[in-house]
Design a protein around this motif. Structure first.
Motif, PDB file in Angstrom:
ATOM      1  N   ASN A 185       1.715  -3.378  -7.186  1.00 11.41           N
ATOM      2  CA  ASN A 185       1.336  -3.066  -5.810  1.00 11.41           C
ATOM      3  C   ASN A 185      -0.176  -3.154  -5.606  1.00 11.41           C
ATOM      4  O   ASN A 185      -0.641  -3.612  -4.553  1.00 11.41           O
ATOM      5  CB  ASN A 185       1.823  -1.666  -5.432  1.00 11.41           C
ATOM      6  N   GLY A 186      -0.940  -2.717  -6.626  1.00 10.70           N
ATOM      7  CA  GLY A 186      -2.397  -2.752  -6.511  1.00 10.70           C
ATOM      8  C   GLY A 186      -2.932  -4.165  -6.350  1.00 10.70           C
ATOM      9  O   GLY A 186      -3.823  -4.412  -5.524  1.00 10.70           O
ATOM     10  N   VAL A 187      -2.390  -5.109  -7.105  1.00 12.91           N
ATOM     11  CA  VAL A 187      -2.847  -6.499  -7.005  1.00 12.91           C
ATOM     12  C   VAL A 187      -2.412  -7.120  -5.681  1.00 12.91           C
ATOM     13  O   VAL A 187      -3.198  -7.781  -4.990  1.00 12.91           O
ATOM     14  CB  VAL A 187      -2.302  -7.328  -8.197  1.00 12.91           C
ATOM     15  N   LEU A 231      -4.438  -6.135  -2.332  1.00 12.02           N
ATOM     16  CA  LEU A 231      -5.864  -6.426  -2.192  1.00 12.02           C
ATOM     17  C   LEU A 231      -6.191  -7.391  -1.049  1.00 12.02           C
ATOM     18  O   LEU A 231      -7.154  -7.152  -0.304  1.00 12.02           O
ATOM     19  CB  LEU A 231      -6.422  -6.967  -3.521  1.00 12.02           C
ATOM     20  N   PRO A 232      -5.453  -8.502  -0.863  1.00 16.27           N
ATOM     21  CA  PRO A 232      -5.858  -9.449   0.193  1.00 16.27           C
ATOM     22  C   PRO A 232      -5.858  -8.853   1.599  1.00 16.27           C
ATOM     23  O   PRO A 232      -6.638  -9.292   2.449  1.00 16.27           O
ATOM     24  CB  PRO A 232      -4.809 -10.568   0.069  1.00 16.27           C
ATOM     25  N   GLU A 274       0.827  -1.214   0.000  1.00 22.54           N
ATOM     26  CA  GLU A 274       0.000   0.000   0.000  1.00 22.54           C
ATOM     27  C   GLU A 274       0.854   1.254   0.000  1.00 22.54           C
ATOM     28  O   GLU A 274       0.506   2.253  -0.647  1.00 22.54           O
ATOM     29  CB  GLU A 274      -0.931   0.004   1.215  1.00 22.54           C
ATOM     30  N   ILE A 275       1.955   1.212   0.718  1.00 21.50           N
ATOM     31  CA  ILE A 275       2.875   2.356   0.684  1.00 21.50           C
ATOM     32  C   ILE A 275       3.346   2.578  -0.742  1.00 21.50           C
ATOM     33  O   ILE A 275       3.355   3.709  -1.241  1.00 21.50           O
ATOM     34  CB  ILE A 275       4.080   2.116   1.610  1.00 21.50           C
ATOM     35  N   GLY A 276       3.719   1.491  -1.429  1.00 20.16           N
ATOM     36  CA  GLY A 276       4.171   1.602  -2.813  1.00 20.16           C
ATOM     37  C   GLY A 276       3.084   2.102  -3.739  1.00 20.16           C
ATOM     38  O   GLY A 276       3.319   2.958  -4.595  1.00 20.16           O
ATOM     39  N   PHE A 277       1.853   1.593  -3.563  1.00 18.16           N
ATOM     40  CA  PHE A 277       0.758   1.972  -4.459  1.00 18.16           C
ATOM     41  C   PHE A 277       0.396   3.443  -4.300  1.00 18.16           C
ATOM     42  O   PHE A 277       0.336   4.191  -5.293  1.00 18.16           O
ATOM     43  CB  PHE A 277      -0.471   1.099  -4.172  1.00 18.16           C
ATOM     44  N   PHE A 278       0.135   3.870  -3.073  1.00 15.11           N
ATOM     45  CA  PHE A 278      -0.328   5.245  -2.872  1.00 15.11           C
ATOM     46  C   PHE A 278       0.786   6.266  -3.116  1.00 15.11           C
ATOM     47  O   PHE A 278       0.520   7.361  -3.621  1.00 15.11           O
ATOM     48  CB  PHE A 278      -0.919   5.405  -1.474  1.00 15.11           C
TER      49      PHE A 278
END
Length: 306
Positions: A203-205, A208-209, A48-52
């Motif tokens: 990162n998005g995939v 998710l879990p 999540e850090i990577g995605f956002f």
């Protein structure tokens, strides 16, 4: 950790010292962006850090277009397979780098990641068929000696963070080889776009879990990380318009200093004498490699500022 950017022709009338100073500012901002990611460790999953962080960075970066190119061209790469591969390595590198920053002392993570020039030297033998002479082998030996001083196998526990940082250096070295194969023909927007899309997808995939929404306290830190990365990119462009790229690129090694200072001031991390010696050896190794590559064809300055 630094992200690749573009280089531009500098004005003969401009002061190279101003460009070099802006280059140092750019790498300070890159370090601040990495510190923001580290600060979120334990509060958000690494993915999540990577995605956002990428999302915030992309929102600003898309407004900034490399000179003479359009973001529409990002979807028409001249070498699609290599560009996609570069994007995958970039996304993997970014994710593992965040894990390394969260898991290890800041300066220690940076030092292991900066082993990439030595690994690129070794890869160039097998992938590009280059001949490596004794000076470059000496730089490789110095770099790996620095790693031994930091990790101290048998005396210190080898953590997953160490392996992640080493994997980042391998991904960065592989990116060097890919960019050398691409040469100067590929559009910069294609290279940047591949990293942004790959990072968001990977990162998005993976997030998710175990997804959890960032808190109101987390959002400003994520935004700060993205803003620092974008500002650093813009500063690098400005720096290379005022000074030759091969005079701006060595400023990247100032990140080792910032890592020690930021690690001490913000995270109360203070490398011991052995680790400091290892960090110094890895920095010396990288500088020797940079100088040799500049003599051979300005590869490192072009790649660092790509």
């Amino acid at each position: 950790m630094s992200s690749p950017s573009q280089s531009a022709a500098h004005s003969p009338a401009s002061s190279p010292y101003k460009g070099i100073a802006i280059g140092f500012l750019a790498y300070f901002l890159f370090s601040c962006g990495d510190a923001a990611s580290k600060a979120l460790g334990g509060r958000l999953p690494v993915t999540e850090i990577g995605f956002f962080s990428t999302l915030f960075a992309a929102a600003v970066l898309l407004v900034f277009t490399p000179r003479g190119e359009s973001w529409r061209d990002a979807w028409r790469p001249r070498h699609p397979k290599l560009v996609i591969l570069r994007g995958i390595f970039g996304a993997t590198s970014g994710l593992l780098a965040i894990y390394a920053f969260v898991s290890l002392p800041f300066a220690e993570a940076y030092a292991l990641i900066f082993l990439s020039p030595s690994i690129a030297t070794i890869l160039s033998i097998f992938v590009l068929g280059e001949q490596v002479r004794w000076r470059r082998w000496m730089a490789v030996a110095i770099g790996f000696s620095g790693v031994l001083l930091i990790v101290r196998p048998g005396f210190e526990e080898l953590a997953l963070g160490h392996l992640a940082a080493f994997a980042v250096s391998f991904c960065a070295a592989a990116t060097v080889i890919i960019l050398r194969k691409l040469g100067p023909t590929e559009r910069r927007v294609s290279l940047l776009g591949a990293i942004i899309v790959s990072a968001l997808l990977v990162n998005g995939v993976l997030m998710l879990p175990h997804f959890q929404w960032p808190t109101l306290e987390d959002l400003p830190i994520l935004a700060l990380g993205g803003a620092c990365a974008d500002s650093a990119q813009i500063c690098l462009v400005a720096a290379t318009r005022l000074a030759p790229a091969n005079r701006v690129a060595p400023a990247q090694y100032s990140q080792m200093v910032w890592a020690i200072l930021i690690g001490g001031l913000l995270f109360q991390e203070f490398p011991d004498g052995w680790a400091q010696a290892g960090i110094l050896l890895i920095a010396i190794s990288g500088i020797i490699t940079f100088m040799r590559e500049e003599i051979r064809g300005h590869w490192w300055s072009r790649i660092i500022l790509q």
